[in-house]
Design a protein around this motif. Structure first.
Motif, PDB file in Angstrom:
ATOM      1  N   GLY A   7       0.521  -1.081   0.207  1.00 46.18           N
ATOM      2  CA  GLY A   7       0.184  -0.194   0.051  1.00 46.18           C
ATOM      3  C   GLY A   7       0.621   1.475  -0.369  1.00 46.18           C
ATOM      4  O   GLY A   7       0.059   2.310  -0.067  1.00 46.18           O
ATOM      5  N   GLY A   8       2.203   1.250  -0.292  1.00 44.56           N
ATOM      6  CA  GLY A   8       2.578   2.594   0.096  1.00 44.56           C
ATOM      7  C   GLY A   8       2.778   3.189  -1.281  1.00 44.56           C
ATOM      8  O   GLY A   8       2.684   2.459  -2.689  1.00 44.56           O
ATOM      9  N   ASP A  61       2.775   9.757  19.305  1.00 46.99           N
ATOM     10  CA  ASP A  61       2.066  11.353  19.611  1.00 46.99           C
ATOM     11  C   ASP A  61       2.317  11.487  18.235  1.00 46.99           C
ATOM     12  O   ASP A  61       0.947  13.040  17.481  1.00 46.99           O
ATOM     13  CB  ASP A  61       2.357  12.501  20.631  1.00 46.99           C
ATOM     14  CG  ASP A  61       2.034  11.932  21.700  1.00 46.99           C
ATOM     15  OD1 ASP A  61       3.528  12.616  23.074  1.00 46.99           O
ATOM     16  OD2 ASP A  61       1.504  11.149  22.181  1.00 46.99           O
ATOM     17  N   SER A  62       2.889  11.499  17.686  1.00 45.90           N
ATOM     18  CA  SER A  62       3.009  12.354  16.003  1.00 45.90           C
ATOM     19  C   SER A  62       2.248  11.896  15.169  1.00 45.90           C
ATOM     20  O   SER A  62       2.249  12.520  14.173  1.00 45.90           O
ATOM     21  CB  SER A  62       4.652  11.788  15.357  1.00 45.90           C
ATOM     22  OG  SER A  62       4.645  10.369  15.277  1.00 45.90           O
ATOM     23  N   VAL A  63       1.590  11.108  15.129  1.00 45.67           N
ATOM     24  CA  VAL A  63       0.335  10.653  13.821  1.00 45.67           C
ATOM     25  C   VAL A  63      -1.240  10.721  14.802  1.00 45.67           C
ATOM     26  O   VAL A  63      -2.067  10.495  14.293  1.00 45.67           O
ATOM     27  CB  VAL A  63       0.080   9.048  13.917  1.00 45.67           C
ATOM     28  CG1 VAL A  63       2.116   9.139  12.492  1.00 45.67           C
ATOM     29  CG2 VAL A  63       0.011   8.127  14.753  1.00 45.67           C
ATOM     30  N   LYS A  64      -1.205  11.073  16.321  1.00 41.91           N
ATOM     31  CA  LYS A  64      -3.025  11.100  16.457  1.00 41.91           C
ATOM     32  C   LYS A  64      -3.786  11.780  15.555  1.00 41.91           C
ATOM     33  O   LYS A  64      -2.784  13.429  15.564  1.00 41.91           O
ATOM     34  CB  LYS A  64      -2.406  11.945  17.963  1.00 41.91           C
ATOM     35  CG  LYS A  64      -2.149  10.171  19.181  1.00 41.91           C
ATOM     36  CD  LYS A  64      -2.076  10.876  20.438  1.00 41.91           C
ATOM     37  CE  LYS A  64      -1.481   9.873  21.595  1.00 41.91           C
ATOM     38  NZ  LYS A  64      -1.082   9.895  23.210  1.00 41.91           N
ATOM     39  N   GLY A  65      -4.638  11.915  15.720  1.00 49.00           N
ATOM     40  CA  GLY A  65      -5.757  12.924  14.830  1.00 49.00           C
ATOM     41  C   GLY A  65      -5.903  12.610  13.652  1.00 49.00           C
ATOM     42  O   GLY A  65      -6.487  13.173  12.731  1.00 49.00           O
ATOM     43  N   ARG A  66      -4.264  11.766  12.936  1.00 52.05           N
ATOM     44  CA  ARG A  66      -4.085  11.734  11.383  1.00 52.05           C
ATOM     45  C   ARG A  66      -4.137  10.141  10.946  1.00 52.05           C
ATOM     46  O   ARG A  66      -5.121   9.765  10.021  1.00 52.05           O
ATOM     47  CB  ARG A  66      -2.312  12.318  10.947  1.00 52.05           C
ATOM     48  CG  ARG A  66      -2.564  13.982  11.687  1.00 52.05           C
ATOM     49  CD  ARG A  66      -1.735  13.516  10.393  1.00 52.05           C
ATOM     50  NE  ARG A  66      -0.431  13.824  11.161  1.00 52.05           N
ATOM     51  CZ  ARG A  66       0.865  13.365  10.489  1.00 52.05           C
ATOM     52  NH1 ARG A  66       0.677  13.372   9.242  1.00 52.05           N
ATOM     53  NH2 ARG A  66       1.805  12.937  10.723  1.00 52.05           N
ATOM     54  N   PHE A  67      -3.795   9.072  11.701  1.00 52.59           N
ATOM     55  CA  PHE A  67      -3.073   7.773  11.355  1.00 52.59           C
ATOM     56  C   PHE A  67      -4.788   7.044  12.097  1.00 52.59           C
ATOM     57  O   PHE A  67      -4.329   7.267  13.359  1.00 52.59           O
ATOM     58  CB  PHE A  67      -2.320   7.783  11.211  1.00 52.59           C
ATOM     59  CG  PHE A  67      -1.110   7.505  10.248  1.00 52.59           C
ATOM     60  CD1 PHE A  67      -1.437   8.998   9.952  1.00 52.59           C
ATOM     61  CD2 PHE A  67      -0.406   7.224  10.708  1.00 52.59           C
ATOM     62  CE1 PHE A  67       0.175   9.354   9.242  1.00 52.59           C
ATOM     63  CE2 PHE A  67       1.302   7.381   9.340  1.00 52.59           C
ATOM     64  CZ  PHE A  67       1.246   9.191   8.676  1.00 52.59           C
ATOM     65  N   LEU A  80      -3.446   1.074   8.216  1.00 51.91           N
ATOM     66  CA  LEU A  80      -3.230   2.166   8.891  1.00 51.91           C
ATOM     67  C   LEU A  80      -3.638   2.295   7.602  1.00 51.91           C
ATOM     68  O   LEU A  80      -2.559   2.776   6.844  1.00 51.91           O
ATOM     69  CB  LEU A  80      -1.690   1.873   8.767  1.00 51.91           C
ATOM     70  CG  LEU A  80      -1.061   3.451   9.306  1.00 51.91           C
ATOM     71  CD1 LEU A  80      -0.831   3.220  11.025  1.00 51.91           C
ATOM     72  CD2 LEU A  80       0.805   3.756   9.113  1.00 51.91           C
ATOM     73  N   GLN A  81      -4.325   3.431   8.559  1.00 50.21           N
ATOM     74  CA  GLN A  81      -5.269   4.050   7.281  1.00 50.21           C
ATOM     75  C   GLN A  81      -4.401   6.062   8.235  1.00 50.21           C
ATOM     76  O   GLN A  81      -4.475   6.069   8.816  1.00 50.21           O
ATOM     77  CB  GLN A  81      -6.493   5.002   7.640  1.00 50.21           C
ATOM     78  CG  GLN A  81      -6.769   5.531   6.710  1.00 50.21           C
ATOM     79  CD  GLN A  81      -7.047   5.453   5.404  1.00 50.21           C
ATOM     80  OE1 GLN A  81      -8.036   4.387   5.287  1.00 50.21           O
ATOM     81  NE2 GLN A  81      -6.896   6.362   4.791  1.00 50.21           N
ATOM     82  N   MET A  82      -3.536   6.484   6.613  1.00 49.43           N
ATOM     83  CA  MET A  82      -3.059   7.400   7.169  1.00 49.43           C
ATOM     84  C   MET A  82      -3.298   9.120   6.183  1.00 49.43           C
ATOM     85  O   MET A  82      -3.627   9.005   5.030  1.00 49.43           O
ATOM     86  CB  MET A  82      -1.263   7.778   6.720  1.00 49.43           C
ATOM     87  CG  MET A  82      -0.706   6.293   6.752  1.00 49.43           C
ATOM     88  SD  MET A  82       1.113   6.730   6.941  1.00 49.43           S
ATOM     89  CE  MET A  82       0.723   5.568   4.321  1.00 49.43           C
ATOM     90  N   ASN A  83      -4.260   9.536   7.160  1.00 52.03           N
ATOM     91  CA  ASN A  83      -4.616  11.012   6.762  1.00 52.03           C
ATOM     92  C   ASN A  83      -3.946  12.261   6.655  1.00 52.03           C
ATOM     93  O   ASN A  83      -2.790  12.519   7.817  1.00 52.03           O
ATOM     94  CB  ASN A  83      -6.298  11.361   7.509  1.00 52.03           C
ATOM     95  CG  ASN A  83      -7.059   9.354   7.160  1.00 52.03           C
ATOM     96  OD1 ASN A  83      -7.379   9.516   5.712  1.00 52.03           O
ATOM     97  ND2 ASN A  83      -7.963  10.017   7.737  1.00 52.03           N
TER      98      ASN A  83
END
Length: 122
Positions: A7-8, A61-67, A80-83
């Protein structure tokens, strides 16, 4: 357990990508704690997110709220959904498995996928 990540790819800043990691082999996938790590060039492998066998979720912490990490035990797959991707998310992403609860330290994981490269450009 054997893990295969996919998926990358190349994304623009602000875009979304979804990584998948499929497990194979004779394993009780549902009993594993699963995690995603990432490693940028010249840097250590860092914890991104983990999900326990019970579905409890842990995020850096670096991905909270985004991943968002999730799992489908019937498909033996972790996602892993990365927004809202950022330049600093550029790295090789690895999935990993261990018994019970995921932890942030890579050396405690018994099984690793081969890694999938995510490149974010602005």
């Amino acid at each position: 357990v054997q893990l295969q990540a996919s998926g990358g790819g190349l994304a623009q800043a602000g875009d979304s990508l979804r990584l998948s990691c499929a497990a194979s082999g004779r394993t009780s996938f549902s009993s594993y704690g699963l995690a995603w790590f990432r490693q940028a060039p010249g840097k250590e492998r860092d914890f991104v997110a983990g999900i326990s066998s019970y579905g409890s979720v842990y995020n850096a912490d670096s991905v909270k709220g985004r991943f968002t990490i999730s799992r489908d035990n019937a498909k033996k797959t972790v996602y892993l959904q990365m927004n809202r991707l950022k330049d600093e998310d550029t790295a090789v992403y690895f999935c990993a498995a261990k018994t019970l609860t995921p932890v942030t330290t890579p050396r405690y994981y018994s099984d690793w996928g081969q890694g999938t490269l995510v490149t974010v450009s602005s």
